[in-house]
Design a protein around this motif. Structure first.
Motif, PDB file in Angstrom:
ATOM      1  N   PRO A  39       0.836  -1.207   0.000  1.00 21.03           N
ATOM      2  CA  PRO A  39       0.000   0.000   0.000  1.00 21.03           C
ATOM      3  C   PRO A  39       0.869   1.254   0.000  1.00 21.03           C
ATOM      4  O   PRO A  39       2.018   1.219   0.432  1.00 21.03           O
ATOM      5  N   ASP A  40       0.316   2.353  -0.488  1.00 21.49           N
ATOM      6  CA  ASP A  40       1.018   3.636  -0.451  1.00 21.49           C
ATOM      7  C   ASP A  40       0.832   4.304   0.901  1.00 21.49           C
ATOM      8  O   ASP A  40       1.698   5.040   1.364  1.00 21.49           O
ATOM      9  N   VAL A  41      -0.338   4.073   1.511  1.00 21.69           N
ATOM     10  CA  VAL A  41      -0.692   4.685   2.783  1.00 21.69           C
ATOM     11  C   VAL A  41      -1.399   3.641   3.642  1.00 21.69           C
ATOM     12  O   VAL A  41      -2.130   2.796   3.123  1.00 21.69           O
ATOM     13  N   ILE A  42      -1.177   3.723   4.958  1.00 18.09           N
ATOM     14  CA  ILE A  42      -1.818   2.796   5.880  1.00 18.09           C
ATOM     15  C   ILE A  42      -2.621   3.600   6.902  1.00 18.09           C
ATOM     16  O   ILE A  42      -2.105   4.545   7.502  1.00 18.09           O
ATOM     17  N   PHE A  43      -3.887   3.221   7.084  1.00 19.68           N
ATOM     18  CA  PHE A  43      -4.734   3.762   8.149  1.00 19.68           C
ATOM     19  C   PHE A  43      -4.887   2.671   9.194  1.00 19.68           C
ATOM     20  O   PHE A  43      -5.236   1.539   8.858  1.00 19.68           O
ATOM     21  N   VAL A  44      -4.629   3.009  10.446  1.00 16.61           N
ATOM     22  CA  VAL A  44      -4.813   2.058  11.532  1.00 16.61           C
ATOM     23  C   VAL A  44      -5.811   2.665  12.508  1.00 16.61           C
ATOM     24  O   VAL A  44      -5.608   3.781  12.986  1.00 16.61           O
ATOM     25  N   ASP A  45      -6.882   1.945  12.783  1.00 14.84           N
ATOM     26  CA  ASP A  45      -7.892   2.370  13.758  1.00 14.84           C
ATOM     27  C   ASP A  45      -7.856   1.412  14.934  1.00 14.84           C
ATOM     28  O   ASP A  45      -8.029   0.210  14.752  1.00 14.84           O
ATOM     29  N   VAL A  46      -7.627   1.944  16.128  1.00 17.97           N
ATOM     30  CA  VAL A  46      -7.625   1.106  17.332  1.00 17.97           C
ATOM     31  C   VAL A  46      -8.288   1.879  18.471  1.00 17.97           C
ATOM     32  O   VAL A  46      -8.319   3.106  18.456  1.00 17.97           O
ATOM     33  N   ASP A  47      -8.790   1.132  19.446  1.00 19.25           N
ATOM     34  CA  ASP A  47      -9.362   1.796  20.623  1.00 19.25           C
ATOM     35  C   ASP A  47      -8.252   2.533  21.361  1.00 19.25           C
ATOM     36  O   ASP A  47      -8.339   3.724  21.628  1.00 19.25           O
ATOM     37  N   SER A  48      -7.205   1.807  21.691  1.00 19.74           N
ATOM     38  CA  SER A  48      -6.048   2.386  22.372  1.00 19.74           C
ATOM     39  C   SER A  48      -4.830   1.588  21.928  1.00 19.74           C
ATOM     40  O   SER A  48      -4.835   0.363  22.019  1.00 19.74           O
ATOM     41  N   PRO A  49      -3.816   2.250  21.420  1.00 18.55           N
ATOM     42  CA  PRO A  49      -2.666   1.493  20.915  1.00 18.55           C
ATOM     43  C   PRO A  49      -1.894   0.832  22.050  1.00 18.55           C
ATOM     44  O   PRO A  49      -1.669   1.440  23.086  1.00 18.55           O
ATOM     45  N   ASP A  50      -1.536  -0.419  21.847  1.00 20.97           N
ATOM     46  CA  ASP A  50      -0.701  -1.091  22.840  1.00 20.97           C
ATOM     47  C   ASP A  50       0.722  -1.187  22.289  1.00 20.97           C
ATOM     48  O   ASP A  50       1.005  -0.774  21.170  1.00 20.97           O
ATOM     49  N   ARG A  51       1.595  -1.708  23.094  1.00 24.84           N
ATOM     50  CA  ARG A  51       3.022  -1.809  22.699  1.00 24.84           C
ATOM     51  C   ARG A  51       3.197  -2.670  21.445  1.00 24.84           C
ATOM     52  O   ARG A  51       4.016  -2.359  20.593  1.00 24.84           O
ATOM     53  N   ASP A  52       2.407  -3.726  21.323  1.00 21.98           N
ATOM     54  CA  ASP A  52       2.524  -4.599  20.145  1.00 21.98           C
ATOM     55  C   ASP A  52       2.131  -3.851  18.867  1.00 21.98           C
ATOM     56  O   ASP A  52       2.789  -3.992  17.831  1.00 21.98           O
ATOM     57  N   THR A  53       1.067  -3.062  18.946  1.00 28.40           N
ATOM     58  CA  THR A  53       0.630  -2.280  17.785  1.00 28.40           C
ATOM     59  C   THR A  53       1.732  -1.323  17.358  1.00 28.40           C
ATOM     60  O   THR A  53       2.062  -1.216  16.173  1.00 28.40           O
ATOM     61  N   LEU A  54       2.306  -0.630  18.341  1.00 29.98           N
ATOM     62  CA  LEU A  54       3.367   0.338  18.027  1.00 29.98           C
ATOM     63  C   LEU A  54       4.612  -0.370  17.500  1.00 29.98           C
ATOM     64  O   LEU A  54       5.279   0.136  16.590  1.00 29.98           O
ATOM     65  N   GLU A  55       4.913  -1.533  18.032  1.00 29.96           N
ATOM     66  CA  GLU A  55       6.068  -2.289  17.538  1.00 29.96           C
ATOM     67  C   GLU A  55       5.831  -2.753  16.098  1.00 29.96           C
ATOM     68  O   GLU A  55       6.737  -2.751  15.275  1.00 29.96           O
ATOM     69  N   ASN A  56       4.588  -3.121  15.785  1.00 31.58           N
ATOM     70  CA  ASN A  56       4.232  -3.471  14.405  1.00 31.58           C
ATOM     71  C   ASN A  56       4.452  -2.285  13.473  1.00 31.58           C
ATOM     72  O   ASN A  56       4.972  -2.438  12.364  1.00 31.58           O
ATOM     73  N   MET A  57       4.047  -1.096  13.911  1.00 28.20           N
ATOM     74  CA  MET A  57       4.226   0.112  13.093  1.00 28.20           C
ATOM     75  C   MET A  57       5.718   0.396  12.886  1.00 28.20           C
ATOM     76  O   MET A  57       6.152   0.753  11.797  1.00 28.20           O
TER      77      MET A  57
END
Length: 197
Positions: A52-70
Motif C-alpha cells: 500500500p502507499d498509505v496505511i490507516f490504523v484504527d484502534v481503541d487504544s494502541p498497545d506496545r505490540d501495535t506500536l512495535e508493528n508500526m
C-alpha cells in the motif's frame, strides 16, 4: 509514491463500522484503491504483499505490540501511516511518532476529516523522508571524509608528504585505476593494517 497511478490505501481495523467511516472519508480521494484488513498479525509480510502507499490504523487504544508493528513496517517499508485512536496517553502518541506514524489522531474520527488528515500525513511523510535521506547522506559523507583524512595522514606520516601531496597521490591513483578516492583511501588503510599485523 507514484503520482501517475491511483493511491493504494490499506485500512487496518477489526471494527467494521469504524473502518467504514474511514472508507467513506476516502471516497472522494480520486480513484484510490482501498483495501481493508482486520488484524495486525504478521503485518510486515502482509504489507510487503499488498504494497500500500498509505496505511490507516484504527484502534481503541494502541498497545506496545501495535506500536512495535508500526515500527517494523516503517523500518522495512517506510510509508505514511495514519493512526486513529479512541483513547491515548501522551507517551503513546510520542512512541507512535517515533515508530513512524505520520499522523496520530485521538478521538477525532469522522469521514470529513479523513482526506485532510491523509493529505497532511503524506506531506509530513515526504518531508521526514527527505530529512532522513539528507541525514544519511551527511553521515555517509562524513564517514567517507574521515577515511580519506586517515589515508592522507598515513601518507604524511610514512612518506613524509604534505597534506596537499598526499591528497594528489590519492586522487591520481584513483584516476589511474578508475576508482574513487574513497576506494583508494580504504585500500590504503587496509594494507596499512595488514602490514602492521
Amino acid at each position: 509514491m507514484d503520482s501517475a497511478r491511483p493511491l493504494k490505501i490499506l485500512i487496518i481495523d477489526s471494527n467494521d463500522e469504524r473502518a467504514a467511516v474511514v472508507e467513506a472519508g476516502l471516497s472522494g480521494y480520486g480513484d484510490a484503491q482501498i483495501l481493508r484488513m482486520g488484524m495486525l498479525t504478521d503485518l510486515v509480510r502482509k504489507i510487503g504483499e499488498i504494497q500500500p502507499d498509505v496505511i490507516f490504523v484504527d484502534v481503541d487504544s494502541p498497545d506496545r505490540d501495535t506500536l512495535e508493528n508500526m515500527r517494523s513496517v516503517s523500518d522495512v517499508m517506510p510509508r505514511p501511516i495514519v493512526m486513529f485512536v479512541e483513547e491515548s496517553e501522551a507517551s503513546l502518541a510520542e512512541e507512535a511518532l517515533r515508530a513512524g506514524v505520520s499522523a496520530y489522531i485521538v478521538d477525532g474520527l469522522s469521514a470529513r476529516r479523513v482526506k485532510p488528515i491523509l493529505d497532511v500525513a503524506i506531506l509530513r511523510f515526504k518531508v521526514f523522508q527527505k530529512m532522513r535521506e539528507e541525514l544519511d547522506k551527511a553521515k555517509s559523507d562524513l564517514a567517507s571524509r574521515k577515511i580519506v583524512e586517515r589515508a592522507k595522514g598515513l601518507l604524511m606520516e610514512q612518506r613524509k608528504f604534505s597534506e596537499e601531496d598526499a591528497y594528489k597521490l590519492l586522487r591520481n591513483t584513483a584516476m589511474k585505476e578508475g576508482k574513487s578516492i574513497l576506494e583508494i583511501a580504504d585500500s590504503l588503510i587496509s594494507i596499512s593494517r595488514l602490514l602492521k599485523g
